[in-house]
Design an enzyme around this catalytic site. Structure first.
Site, PDB file in Angstrom:
ATOM      1  N   ALA A 195       0.854  -1.195   0.000  1.00  0.00           N
ATOM      2  CA  ALA A 195       0.000   0.000   0.000  1.00  0.00           C
ATOM      3  C   ALA A 195       0.883   1.235   0.000  1.00  0.00           C
ATOM      4  O   ALA A 195       2.042   1.187   0.416  1.00  0.00           O
ATOM      5  CB  ALA A 195      -0.927   0.000   1.211  1.00  0.00           C
ATOM      6  N   ASP A 196       0.313   2.313  -0.467  1.00  0.00           N
ATOM      7  CA  ASP A 196       1.004   3.595  -0.422  1.00  0.00           C
ATOM      8  C   ASP A 196      -0.038   4.680  -0.205  1.00  0.00           C
ATOM      9  O   ASP A 196      -1.155   4.594  -0.737  1.00  0.00           O
ATOM     10  CB  ASP A 196       1.789   3.861  -1.709  1.00  0.00           C
ATOM     11  CG  ASP A 196       2.773   5.013  -1.541  1.00  0.00           C
ATOM     12  OD1 ASP A 196       3.762   4.831  -0.803  1.00  0.00           O
ATOM     13  OD2 ASP A 196       2.544   6.082  -2.123  1.00  0.00           O
ATOM     14  N   THR A 197       0.331   5.679   0.568  1.00  0.00           N
ATOM     15  CA  THR A 197      -0.582   6.770   0.895  1.00  0.00           C
ATOM     16  C   THR A 197       0.065   8.100   0.518  1.00  0.00           C
ATOM     17  O   THR A 197       1.253   8.310   0.777  1.00  0.00           O
ATOM     18  CB  THR A 197      -0.910   6.767   2.405  1.00  0.00           C
ATOM     19  OG1 THR A 197      -1.535   5.528   2.738  1.00  0.00           O
ATOM     20  CG2 THR A 197      -1.838   7.911   2.762  1.00  0.00           C
TER      21      THR A 197
END
EC number: 3.6.1.9
Length: 206
Positions: free
Chosen positions: A85-87
């Site tokens: 995941a990446d935010t």
């Protein structure tokens, strides 16, 4: 009969994502990418020229997942689903990454003060030659933050490993007037959407 629990690999250094997976009841093992190699980080988080935030966060997430999958094969590890995941934080179309220093963190929070920005979290699961992915978006409205409060906050360790220079689960919650979206997504892993992806990948949580 309740399905047997399955363990996944988590390709993320984020302690928030570990906390959220534990909250979901998901067993996981860390499969971490290196930031320091002779050639630089194994996955670069540099924004490409004219890259939109939605494209950026999806690209980085997939690159993390794909590199972790190759690492699993190279090391001959047990084959398991891989979650990455990446935010990113977006203000007026501009991507705000992790601040490199105190001055950058102060500038970021000044720009967010009294404004509504977006938090995009992309989640990808690789399993059995299939990719399950989505981007979750939340709108976050900050109150006007006095300069001295920003400086006091930025003198702590909290802003420096987080996109946009703040963590919703910490003292920065004091700045937030309103949220439209997912609290856990702003933390770094939207629980509802991630649960749906895991189900699609054949991992039954409850």
């Amino acid at each position: 009969m309740k399905p047997l629990p399955k363990k996944i690999y988590l390709a993320s250094k984020s302690p928030r994502r570990r906390e959220l997976l534990r909250q979901m009841g998901i067993e996981f093992e860390l499969l971490l990418l290196r930031d320091q190699t002779p050639r630089g980080p194994e996955v670069s988080e540099i924004v490409l020229p004219d890259e939109r935030a939605e494209d950026y966060v999806a690209r980085v997430t997939l690159e993390k997942a794909e590199f972790a999958q190759k690492t699993m094969w190279w090391r001959k590890l047990p084959v398991r689903p891989i979650l990455a995941a990446d935010t990113t934080v977006v203000l007026d179309g501009r991507i705000l990454g992790k601040p490199a220093n105190e001055a950058e963190a102060i500038d970021m929070l000044h720009s967010l003060s009294g404004r509504t920005h977006q938090v995009l979290t992309h989640v990808a699961i690789l399993h059995n030659d299939k990719t399950f992915q989505l981007t979750q978006r939340s709108d976050v409205a900050f109150a006007a933050i006095p300069d001295q409060v920003i400086r006091t906050y930025c003198a702590t360790s909290e802003p420096y490993d987080k996109a946009g220079g703040y963590g919703i689960q910490g003292q920065a919650a004091l700045f937030i007037q309103d949220i439209a979206g997912s609290y856990s997504g702003i933390m770094g892993l939207p629980i509802f959407e991630t649960g749906k992806l895991l189900e699609q990948a054949g991992i039954h949580i409850l």
